[in-house]
Design a protein around this motif. Structure first.
Motif, PDB file in Angstrom:
ATOM      1  N   PRO A 150       0.531  -1.053   0.177  1.00  0.00           N
ATOM      2  CA  PRO A 150      -0.067   0.079  -0.051  1.00  0.00           C
ATOM      3  C   PRO A 150       0.593   1.061  -0.018  1.00  0.00           C
ATOM      4  O   PRO A 150       2.130   1.230   0.083  1.00  0.00           O
ATOM      5  N   PHE A 151       0.381   2.650  -0.032  1.00  0.00           N
ATOM      6  CA  PHE A 151       0.852   3.673  -0.274  1.00  0.00           C
ATOM      7  C   PHE A 151       1.220   3.870   1.131  1.00  0.00           C
ATOM      8  O   PHE A 151       1.991   4.767   1.218  1.00  0.00           O
ATOM      9  N   ASN A 152       1.161   3.637   2.380  1.00  0.00           N
ATOM     10  CA  ASN A 152       1.653   4.375   3.433  1.00  0.00           C
ATOM     11  C   ASN A 152       2.555   3.682   4.157  1.00  0.00           C
ATOM     12  O   ASN A 152       2.573   4.677   5.707  1.00  0.00           O
ATOM     13  N   TRP A 160       8.710  -5.541   5.252  1.00  0.00           N
ATOM     14  CA  TRP A 160       7.738  -6.835   6.248  1.00  0.00           C
ATOM     15  C   TRP A 160       8.033  -8.485   4.893  1.00  0.00           C
ATOM     16  O   TRP A 160       7.967  -9.103   5.760  1.00  0.00           O
ATOM     17  N   LYS A 175       5.692  -5.906  -5.939  1.00  0.00           N
ATOM     18  CA  LYS A 175       4.393  -4.700  -6.437  1.00  0.00           C
ATOM     19  C   LYS A 175       4.155  -3.603  -6.068  1.00  0.00           C
ATOM     20  O   LYS A 175       3.692  -3.533  -5.532  1.00  0.00           O
ATOM     21  N   PRO A 176       5.391  -2.297  -5.452  1.00  0.00           N
ATOM     22  CA  PRO A 176       4.669  -1.681  -4.511  1.00  0.00           C
ATOM     23  C   PRO A 176       3.646  -0.580  -5.125  1.00  0.00           C
ATOM     24  O   PRO A 176       3.189  -0.511  -6.181  1.00  0.00           O
ATOM     25  N   SER A 177       3.202   0.175  -4.126  1.00  0.00           N
ATOM     26  CA  SER A 177       1.991   0.780  -4.511  1.00  0.00           C
ATOM     27  C   SER A 177       2.408   2.242  -5.574  1.00  0.00           C
ATOM     28  O   SER A 177       3.531   2.418  -5.356  1.00  0.00           O
ATOM     29  N   LYS A 179       1.670   5.245  -5.946  1.00  0.00           N
ATOM     30  CA  LYS A 179       1.238   6.453  -5.300  1.00  0.00           C
ATOM     31  C   LYS A 179       3.000   6.684  -4.816  1.00  0.00           C
ATOM     32  O   LYS A 179       3.397   7.135  -4.658  1.00  0.00           O
ATOM     33  N   GLY A 207      -1.534  -0.817 -11.484  1.00  0.00           N
ATOM     34  CA  GLY A 207      -2.610  -0.761 -11.034  1.00  0.00           C
ATOM     35  C   GLY A 207      -3.230  -2.761 -11.216  1.00  0.00           C
ATOM     36  O   GLY A 207      -2.416  -3.397 -10.877  1.00  0.00           O
ATOM     37  N   VAL A 211      -1.723  -6.203 -11.146  1.00  0.00           N
ATOM     38  CA  VAL A 211      -2.012  -7.230  -9.493  1.00  0.00           C
ATOM     39  C   VAL A 211      -2.725  -8.361 -10.826  1.00  0.00           C
ATOM     40  O   VAL A 211      -2.614  -9.209 -10.524  1.00  0.00           O
ATOM     41  N   VAL A 226      -0.676  -6.199   0.789  1.00  0.00           N
ATOM     42  CA  VAL A 226      -1.953  -5.375   2.153  1.00  0.00           C
ATOM     43  C   VAL A 226      -2.063  -4.085   1.642  1.00  0.00           C
ATOM     44  O   VAL A 226      -1.269  -3.298   0.914  1.00  0.00           O
ATOM     45  N   VAL A 231      -9.822  -4.936  -1.414  1.00  0.00           N
ATOM     46  CA  VAL A 231      -8.918  -5.740  -2.375  1.00  0.00           C
ATOM     47  C   VAL A 231      -8.651  -6.371  -1.291  1.00  0.00           C
ATOM     48  O   VAL A 231      -8.086  -7.319  -2.329  1.00  0.00           O
ATOM     49  N   GLY A 250      -5.879  -6.189   5.733  1.00  0.00           N
ATOM     50  CA  GLY A 250      -6.996  -5.654   5.383  1.00  0.00           C
ATOM     51  C   GLY A 250      -6.580  -3.842   6.283  1.00  0.00           C
ATOM     52  O   GLY A 250      -5.680  -4.225   6.736  1.00  0.00           O
ATOM     53  N   GLY A 251      -7.864  -2.842   5.977  1.00  0.00           N
ATOM     54  CA  GLY A 251      -7.915  -1.839   6.809  1.00  0.00           C
ATOM     55  C   GLY A 251      -7.642  -2.085   8.045  1.00  0.00           C
ATOM     56  O   GLY A 251      -8.479  -3.259   8.674  1.00  0.00           O
ATOM     57  N   CYS A 283      -3.033   1.630   9.403  1.00  0.00           N
ATOM     58  CA  CYS A 283      -3.962   0.479   9.428  1.00  0.00           C
ATOM     59  C   CYS A 283      -4.151   0.820  10.979  1.00  0.00           C
ATOM     60  O   CYS A 283      -4.594   0.122  11.538  1.00  0.00           O
ATOM     61  N   SER A 458     -10.100  -7.495   8.617  1.00  0.00           N
ATOM     62  CA  SER A 458      -8.369  -6.719   8.251  1.00  0.00           C
ATOM     63  C   SER A 458      -7.944  -8.099   8.016  1.00  0.00           C
ATOM     64  O   SER A 458      -6.419  -7.896   8.030  1.00  0.00           O
TER      65      SER A 458
END
Ligand code: NAD
Length: 495
Positions: A150-152, A160, A175-177, A179, A207, A211, A226, A231, A250-251, A283, A458
């Motif tokens: 993910p982007f965060n 990880w 495959k990084p985000s 963003k 995108g 994926v 992640v 998704v 997940g979120g 998260c 999650s």
């Protein structure tokens, strides 16, 4: 000046893919586009997976201690390039430098954990399982593994995954985000410098199309994901349908229960960090405080003052702000509209960050720290993951009710309680429905040696990211039962 085209990395070569569409990468502190990332399709993915598949046999047969030594060298290179990596995280994501440093350290801890591979990969043996029969377990790699991030956390979440996957003897496609694809380029250049053999790790960008090609490729054995829950669910269902092993984080919507006997100043400090750290884009953000009894009267005045004092500004400046921007203008508008929905549904905004202005960076994607009080659990703001600097406050009469409300969440990532009562903490720890629990700890995100254990929406899968479960995820077990026929045993049949 032409924009940087973010390259892919396949079979040891960096390549700018030019014949596909691109997506802009922003510096959220300024609002300007700093790079273009190629939106790769199935052909590029196929090249990366084939390179990883070709590199697998030699890498699998490389002694575990040699694979680990690559990561000893890598760790040193990351330390030497620490500032450059943190500046990149800060530039493409908008974290403050202090937050970027914290996140890269978390990544380094995963590299350190992976360095213990020779021990982590050891199996069990039982001599004389039956007369003359011994039994042993072996942990063998799976083959080509994939990481979708993910982007965060532009550095930490990829870290990880690939160090442990590689040390366990797998090859990898990351495959990084789209963003935040730039920090990964630095991370992988350093891995090359540490001695990464060709094809062992490959990077593609894109995108959904990219994926999907990874999820369905016949040579991919396992997927680590992640990102957001819809998704994550899609990745789990599609990946498992195509025969892959999948772990999909997940979120979240994380509740922090504040008891009336909690230490007020420490709780205020922890709540403020949990809710507004990384502009709420975590998260493990503490996004809802449930105050019990008189706790609201004790903590809210100081919490509101703390939120209003948070200085928002560009994270690429010399003088660092307390909080940076959110990832895009579109995301900021979504957070604004969720806050507005709370107001419309009857909640009360007691600290409003929507009108924050940053004159030195007028085009940045800013929002100030926001606290919304009197949230009811049927409000949109109570149910949806906000992923911005917004703290919900719910008021409850007792601990039972607070746990009941927290447990209604569809998610189950993290949670915490602030109290001086061992009895309340014990009750909470046993009954709360979440994978990572803090007691007087605001953001109980687990470190590399423990699994990152989300529950419910999650997490989709069986074996979590990090720790011993991470090793289990990236290996398959073989149980070998052995008997040797010497003279004595053979004689039985001759008689
Ligand atoms: P996201 O789900 O939008 O994207 C994650 C990855 O999936 C990206 O690489 C993206 O390119 C890809 N993707 C996006 N839409 C897709 C689709 N329809 N089909 C296939 N692939 C798709 O998540 P994000 O916005 O980048 O990150 C924020 C989310 O990640 C939040 O929900 C946050 O809670 C979650 N997160 C979870 C953890 C955890 O460990 N549980 C950690 C960090 C972030």
């Amino acid at each position: 000046m032409p924009l940087t085209a973010c390259p892919v990395f396949i079979d040891g070569e960096w390549d700018a893919i030019r014949d596909v569409g691109t997506s802009p990468v922003f510096n959220p502190s300024r609002g300007d586009t700093i790079a273009e990332v190629p939106m790769c399709g199935a052909d590029v993915v196929n090249n990366a997976v084939e390179a990883a598949a070709a590199a697998f046999p030699a890498w699998r047969d490389t002694p575990a201690i040699e694979r680990a030594r690559l990561f000893f060298r890598y760790r040193q290179l990351i330390e030497e390039n620490f500032d450059r990596i943190c500046e990149s995280v800060s530039r493409e994501h908008g974290k403050t430098l202090a937050e970027a440093r914290g996140s890269v350290y978390r990544g380094i801890e995963n590299v350190e954990y992976a360095c213990a591979a020779p021990t982590l990969l050891m199996g069990d043996t039982l001599e004389n399982l039956a007369r003359g029969v011994d039994c042993e377990t072996m942990h063998q790699p799976l083959g080509v593994c994939v990481g979708i991030t993910p982007f965060n956390f532009p550095a930490m979440v990829p870290m990880w995954m690939f160090p442990l996957a590689l040390v366990c003897g797998n090859t990898f496609v990351l495959k990084p985000s789209e963003k935040v694809p730039l920090t990964v380029v630095i991370l992988i250049e350093l891995l090359e410098k540490a001695g990464l053999p060709k094809g062992v790790l490959n990077v593609v960008h894109g995108g959904r199309e990219c994926v999907d090609a990874l999820l369905t490729h016949p040579k991919v054995k396992a997927i680590s994901f992640v990102g957001s829950s819809p998704v994550a669910k899609y990745i789990f269902e599609t990946g498992t349908h195509h025969g892959k092993r999948v772990q999909a984080n997940g979120g979240a919507k994380n509740y922090i229960i504040v008891m009336p006997d909690a230490d007020v100043m420490r709780t205020v400090e922890a709540l403020s960090t949990a809710a507004f750290g990384c502009a709420g884009e975590r998260c493990m953000a503490g996004s809802t405080a449930i105050t019990v009894g008189k706790a609201a009267d004790y903590v809210l005045p100081s919490l509101v003052a703390a939120a209003r004092a948070i200085k928002v500004g560009p994270t690429d400046a010399k003088t660092q702000p307390d909080m940076g921007p959110v990832i895009t203008a579109q995301h900021r508008d979504r957070v604004f509209s969720l806050v507005a929905s709370g107001e419309k549904e009857g909640a009360k905004i007691i600290a409003d960050g929507r009108d924050v202005r940053v004159p030195e960076a007028p085009n940045g994607f800013y929002m100030g720290a926001t606290i919304v009080d009197q949230i009811q659990d049927d409000m949109t703001l109570a149910r949806e993951e906000v992923f911005g600097p917004v703290l919900n406050v719910m008021r409850m009469e007792d601990l039972d009710h607070a746990i009941e409300v927290a447990n209604k969440s569809a998610y189950g990532n993290g949670t915490a309680i602030f109290t001086n009562s061992g009895k309340a903490a014990r009750e909470f720890k046993n009954r709360v429905k979440a994978g990572m629990v803090g007691i007087n700890v605001g953001v109980p995100a687990t470190m590399a040696m423990f699994p990152f254990t989300g529950w419910d929406e999650s997490f989709y899968g069986d074996l979590h990211i990090q720790g011993k479960e991470g090793v289990q995820f990236y290996t398959q077990q073989k149980v070998v039962t052995t008997r040797w026929f010497g003279e004595g045993v053979g004689d039985v049949w001759k008689k």
